[in-house]
Design an enzyme around this catalytic site. Sequence first.
Site, PDB file in Angstrom:
ATOM      1  N   GLU A  86       0.823  -1.131  -0.001  1.00 46.42           N
ATOM      2  CA  GLU A  86      -0.177  -0.029   0.040  1.00 46.42           C
ATOM      3  C   GLU A  86       1.096   1.291   0.096  1.00 46.42           C
ATOM      4  O   GLU A  86       1.909   1.200   0.929  1.00 46.42           O
ATOM      5  CB  GLU A  86      -0.865  -0.017   1.266  1.00 46.42           C
ATOM      6  CG  GLU A  86      -2.019  -1.248   1.272  1.00 46.42           C
ATOM      7  CD  GLU A  86      -3.128  -0.939   0.255  1.00 46.42           C
ATOM      8  OE1 GLU A  86      -3.063   0.461  -0.237  1.00 46.42           O
ATOM      9  OE2 GLU A  86      -3.715  -1.526  -0.152  1.00 46.42           O
ATOM     10  N   ASP A 133      12.352   6.692   0.868  1.00 37.87           N
ATOM     11  CA  ASP A 133      13.257   7.760   1.449  1.00 37.87           C
ATOM     12  C   ASP A 133      12.287   8.266   2.928  1.00 37.87           C
ATOM     13  O   ASP A 133      12.984   8.897   3.679  1.00 37.87           O
ATOM     14  CB  ASP A 133      13.557   8.847   0.734  1.00 37.87           C
ATOM     15  CG  ASP A 133      12.394   9.659  -0.023  1.00 37.87           C
ATOM     16  OD1 ASP A 133      11.331   9.063   0.171  1.00 37.87           O
ATOM     17  OD2 ASP A 133      12.861  10.850  -0.622  1.00 37.87           O
ATOM     18  N   GLU A 134      10.906   7.959   2.716  1.00 43.02           N
ATOM     19  CA  GLU A 134      10.188   8.560   3.890  1.00 43.02           C
ATOM     20  C   GLU A 134      10.221   7.786   5.059  1.00 43.02           C
ATOM     21  O   GLU A 134       9.832   8.530   6.087  1.00 43.02           O
ATOM     22  CB  GLU A 134       8.690   8.405   3.309  1.00 43.02           C
ATOM     23  CG  GLU A 134       8.385   9.128   1.978  1.00 43.02           C
ATOM     24  CD  GLU A 134       6.841   9.251   1.707  1.00 43.02           C
ATOM     25  OE1 GLU A 134       5.982   9.136   2.488  1.00 43.02           O
ATOM     26  OE2 GLU A 134       6.599   9.042   0.314  1.00 43.02           O
ATOM     27  N   TYR A 157       1.985   5.151   6.832  1.00 42.48           N
ATOM     28  CA  TYR A 157       2.758   4.747   5.580  1.00 42.48           C
ATOM     29  C   TYR A 157       4.194   4.483   5.576  1.00 42.48           C
ATOM     30  O   TYR A 157       4.541   3.266   5.574  1.00 42.48           O
ATOM     31  CB  TYR A 157       2.500   5.573   4.170  1.00 42.48           C
ATOM     32  CG  TYR A 157       3.396   5.130   2.983  1.00 42.48           C
ATOM     33  CD1 TYR A 157       3.331   3.985   2.608  1.00 42.48           C
ATOM     34  CD2 TYR A 157       4.363   5.969   2.636  1.00 42.48           C
ATOM     35  CE1 TYR A 157       4.325   3.461   1.460  1.00 42.48           C
ATOM     36  CE2 TYR A 157       5.357   5.734   1.536  1.00 42.48           C
ATOM     37  CZ  TYR A 157       5.205   4.593   0.932  1.00 42.48           C
ATOM     38  OH  TYR A 157       6.011   4.221   0.011  1.00 42.48           O
ATOM     39  N   SER A 160       4.944   2.040   8.264  1.00 43.52           N
ATOM     40  CA  SER A 160       4.879   0.378   7.850  1.00 43.52           C
ATOM     41  C   SER A 160       6.021   0.025   7.083  1.00 43.52           C
ATOM     42  O   SER A 160       6.563  -0.945   7.131  1.00 43.52           O
ATOM     43  CB  SER A 160       3.630   0.170   7.071  1.00 43.52           C
ATOM     44  OG  SER A 160       3.503   1.191   6.048  1.00 43.52           O
ATOM     45  N   ASP A 287      -4.350  21.108   4.750  1.00 44.90           N
ATOM     46  CA  ASP A 287      -2.985  20.565   4.642  1.00 44.90           C
ATOM     47  C   ASP A 287      -3.275  19.143   5.151  1.00 44.90           C
ATOM     48  O   ASP A 287      -4.042  18.846   5.965  1.00 44.90           O
ATOM     49  CB  ASP A 287      -2.085  21.257   5.810  1.00 44.90           C
ATOM     50  CG  ASP A 287      -0.521  20.940   5.127  1.00 44.90           C
ATOM     51  OD1 ASP A 287      -0.416  20.239   4.502  1.00 44.90           O
ATOM     52  OD2 ASP A 287       0.344  21.545   5.763  1.00 44.90           O
TER      53      ASP A 287
HETATM   54  P1  NAD Z   1       1.344   1.311  -6.425  1.00 41.64           P
HETATM   55  O1  NAD Z   1       0.470   1.543  -5.150  1.00 41.64           O
HETATM   56  O2  NAD Z   1       1.380   1.952  -7.768  1.00 41.64           O
HETATM   57  O3  NAD Z   1       1.618  -0.265  -6.718  1.00 41.64           O
HETATM   58  C1  NAD Z   1       1.413  -1.202  -5.690  1.00 41.64           C
HETATM   59  C2  NAD Z   1       1.258  -2.652  -6.210  1.00 41.64           C
HETATM   60  O4  NAD Z   1       1.033  -3.713  -5.190  1.00 41.64           O
HETATM   61  C3  NAD Z   1      -0.288  -2.597  -6.915  1.00 41.64           C
HETATM   62  O5  NAD Z   1      -0.084  -3.542  -8.438  1.00 41.64           O
HETATM   63  C4  NAD Z   1      -0.998  -3.527  -6.012  1.00 41.64           C
HETATM   64  O6  NAD Z   1      -2.066  -4.407  -6.775  1.00 41.64           O
HETATM   65  C5  NAD Z   1       0.028  -4.404  -5.213  1.00 41.64           C
HETATM   66  N1  NAD Z   1      -0.515  -4.880  -3.902  1.00 41.64           N
HETATM   67  C6  NAD Z   1      -1.052  -3.901  -3.031  1.00 41.64           C
HETATM   68  N2  NAD Z   1      -1.173  -4.725  -1.832  1.00 41.64           N
HETATM   69  C7  NAD Z   1      -0.972  -6.222  -2.316  1.00 41.64           C
HETATM   70  C8  NAD Z   1      -1.033  -7.326  -1.546  1.00 41.64           C
HETATM   71  N3  NAD Z   1      -1.461  -7.384  -0.166  1.00 41.64           N
HETATM   72  N4  NAD Z   1      -0.743  -8.281  -2.164  1.00 41.64           N
HETATM   73  C9  NAD Z   1      -0.018  -8.132  -3.410  1.00 41.64           C
HETATM   74  N5  NAD Z   1       0.001  -7.208  -4.121  1.00 41.64           N
HETATM   75  C10 NAD Z   1      -0.499  -6.064  -3.385  1.00 41.64           C
HETATM   76  O7  NAD Z   1       2.984   1.446  -5.681  1.00 41.64           O
HETATM   77  P2  NAD Z   1       4.315   2.021  -6.409  1.00 41.64           P
HETATM   78  O8  NAD Z   1       4.262   3.533  -6.289  1.00 41.64           O
HETATM   79  O9  NAD Z   1       4.328   1.283  -7.885  1.00 41.64           O
HETATM   80  O10 NAD Z   1       5.361   1.460  -5.297  1.00 41.64           O
HETATM   81  C11 NAD Z   1       5.955   0.268  -5.418  1.00 41.64           C
HETATM   82  C12 NAD Z   1       6.788   0.135  -4.147  1.00 41.64           C
HETATM   83  O11 NAD Z   1       7.718   1.211  -4.297  1.00 41.64           O
HETATM   84  C13 NAD Z   1       6.184   0.512  -2.775  1.00 41.64           C
HETATM   85  O12 NAD Z   1       6.796  -0.951  -2.032  1.00 41.64           O
HETATM   86  C14 NAD Z   1       6.531   1.733  -2.570  1.00 41.64           C
HETATM   87  O13 NAD Z   1       6.593   1.919  -1.103  1.00 41.64           O
HETATM   88  C15 NAD Z   1       7.886   1.841  -3.114  1.00 41.64           C
HETATM   89  N6  NAD Z   1       8.377   3.440  -3.309  1.00 41.64           N
HETATM   90  C16 NAD Z   1       7.474   3.965  -4.159  1.00 41.64           C
HETATM   91  C17 NAD Z   1       7.761   5.270  -4.211  1.00 41.64           C
HETATM   92  C18 NAD Z   1       6.798   6.394  -5.041  1.00 41.64           C
HETATM   93  O14 NAD Z   1       7.080   7.500  -5.355  1.00 41.64           O
HETATM   94  N7  NAD Z   1       5.654   5.534  -5.782  1.00 41.64           N
HETATM   95  C19 NAD Z   1       8.935   5.830  -4.069  1.00 41.64           C
HETATM   96  C20 NAD Z   1       9.912   5.106  -3.302  1.00 41.64           C
HETATM   97  C21 NAD Z   1       9.594   3.539  -2.894  1.00 41.64           C
HETATM   98  P1  TYD Z   2       2.176  12.449  -3.190  1.00 39.89           P
HETATM   99  O1  TYD Z   2       2.235  12.464  -4.646  1.00 39.89           O
HETATM  100  O2  TYD Z   2       1.199  11.949  -2.295  1.00 39.89           O
HETATM  101  O3  TYD Z   2       3.558  11.632  -2.632  1.00 39.89           O
HETATM  102  P2  TYD Z   2       4.248  11.618  -1.077  1.00 39.89           P
HETATM  103  O4  TYD Z   2       3.178  12.060  -0.131  1.00 39.89           O
HETATM  104  O5  TYD Z   2       4.594  10.216  -0.872  1.00 39.89           O
HETATM  105  O6  TYD Z   2       5.261  12.698  -1.171  1.00 39.89           O
HETATM  106  O7  TYD Z   2       2.336  13.980  -2.789  1.00 39.89           O
HETATM  107  C1  TYD Z   2       3.663  14.729  -3.193  1.00 39.89           C
HETATM  108  C2  TYD Z   2       3.391  16.018  -2.307  1.00 39.89           C
HETATM  109  O8  TYD Z   2       2.343  16.680  -3.016  1.00 39.89           O
HETATM  110  C3  TYD Z   2       3.257  16.021  -1.048  1.00 39.89           C
HETATM  111  O9  TYD Z   2       3.770  16.961  -0.277  1.00 39.89           O
HETATM  112  C4  TYD Z   2       1.680  16.222  -0.750  1.00 39.89           C
HETATM  113  C5  TYD Z   2       1.395  17.062  -1.970  1.00 39.89           C
HETATM  114  N1  TYD Z   2       0.127  17.006  -2.372  1.00 39.89           N
HETATM  115  C6  TYD Z   2      -0.975  18.025  -2.684  1.00 39.89           C
HETATM  116  O10 TYD Z   2      -0.461  19.137  -2.282  1.00 39.89           O
HETATM  117  N2  TYD Z   2      -2.128  17.686  -3.291  1.00 39.89           N
HETATM  118  C7  TYD Z   2      -2.661  16.439  -3.607  1.00 39.89           C
HETATM  119  O11 TYD Z   2      -3.739  16.393  -4.043  1.00 39.89           O
HETATM  120  C8  TYD Z   2      -1.594  15.409  -3.331  1.00 39.89           C
HETATM  121  C9  TYD Z   2      -2.094  13.972  -3.960  1.00 39.89           C
HETATM  122  C10 TYD Z   2      -0.360  15.535  -2.945  1.00 39.89           C
END
Ligand code: NAD
Ligand code: TYD
Length: 350
Positions: A86, A133-134, A157, A160, A287
């Site tokens: 998630e 990085d969070e 998030y 976790s 916010d």
């Molecule tokens: P996303 O939400 O787009 O995709 C998550 C995928 O995991 C989906 O395909 C979903 O169906 C699957 N999933 C969720 N719960 C599941 C479960 N219980 N069992 C099996 N599959 C499940 O996420 P994302 O942005 O592609 O992120 C992927 C990974 O990278 C995550 O671990 C996230 O913490 C990490 N990450 C994301 C970012 C970002 O900017 N998006 C940055 C750093 C790290």
């Molecule tokens: P987001 O894309 O949700 O990534 P993360 O919270 O993991 O960094 O958000 C990026 C930044 O944008 C964050 O500072 C929250 C802000 N934000 C808004 O200002 N408006 C929005 O509707 C959303 C989704 C995020």
Amino acid sequence: MKKRILITGGAGFIGSHVVRLFVTKYPDYEIVNLDALTYAGNLENLTDVATAPNYKFVKIDITDEKAINELFATTQFDGVIHLAAESHVDRSIKDPLAFIRTNIIGTVNLLNAAKEQWSGNYEGKRFYHISTDEVYGSLGEEGMFVETTPYDPRSPYSSSKASSDMLVRAYHHTYGMPVVISNCSNNYGANQFPEKLIPLSINNIKNNRPIPIYGKGENIRDWLWVNDHARAIDVIYHKAANGETYNIGGINEWKNIDLIHKLCEIMDKKLGREPGSSAKLITYVTDRAGHDLRYAIDSSKLKRELGWEPSLQFAEGLEKTVDWYLANEKWLENVTSGEYQNYYQRQYGK
Ligand code: NAD
Ligand code: TYD
């Protein structure tokens, strides 16, 4: 013997780019994509590789211990690249338990199943955990996260994800599991679900809806093109030593409000609108609770030790991203129907 790699979360945003890279670059590997297909998982992200002979999809929820154990009892894996999670902070504020179940318990289910299958014979094996990085918390105006920055997660998030990182490390120290971890900054690019800042804003600008900016828009994120993250994962999977951690980042910090102005400029140009018209949609909203001020990641260890660096400048990457969303209206329509409407209503109230 062909190497078989399990990629979890492969139907999601980052996972789909990782699956595509591995399936096309390594025809000798068999790639098994495991995904529960939650709201964020979409097999449409992978139509181009769906019929490749070295690709297979299995629909399994990682919180289902029995199903995970059955898969590992019947299929041998050389490696696991674990992305299923998630991933959205706002959702974690509304429903922390879903994050505890998938991100913590789901990760432990995978660790246990891999440990059982490999049963101490770790030669050529690897469990690669993808993190964020969070976990390091929030920075003031100065400084950057390095791999040794103490963990200080502040949202359900990030907490976790921090827990799962620590459990992965515990399996290395306690059981000798061959693990690696990477912590990446905010990704952007094609196929990102439009609940995150950039695709949500593109979608709203396109539909002339308000662009919601949390607080004063002064929070800062470091943005990396998703394909560059996938390249980093490839390098780390193949080259990192066991037990290592690498930070991955874009060296690309933006205040949210500045980023949105840049995006509005690009959208005006692409949509043939009057300059300045998209920016009129900017709307300041309440916010986010506990909103982290600034993330900035120092990825010099990855550059120095494994030779990776970002390939794309932000202006070019953002333009490519806008082009992708404008060319993939059907994708956007499909993912923003149904449950998305309910989410949007709950989050933004209109
Ligand atoms: P996303 O939400 O787009 O995709 C998550 C995928 O995991 C989906 O395909 C979903 O169906 C699957 N999933 C969720 N719960 C599941 C479960 N219980 N069992 C099996 N599959 C499940 O996420 P994302 O942005 O592609 O992120 C992927 C990974 O990278 C995550 O671990 C996230 O913490 C990490 N990450 C994301 C970012 C970002 O900017 N998006 C940055 C750093 C790290
Ligand atoms: P987001 O894309 O949700 O990534 P993360 O919270 O993991 O960094 O958000 C990026 C930044 O944008 C964050 O500072 C929250 C802000 N934000 C808004 O200002 N408006 C929005 O509707 C959303 C989704 C995020």
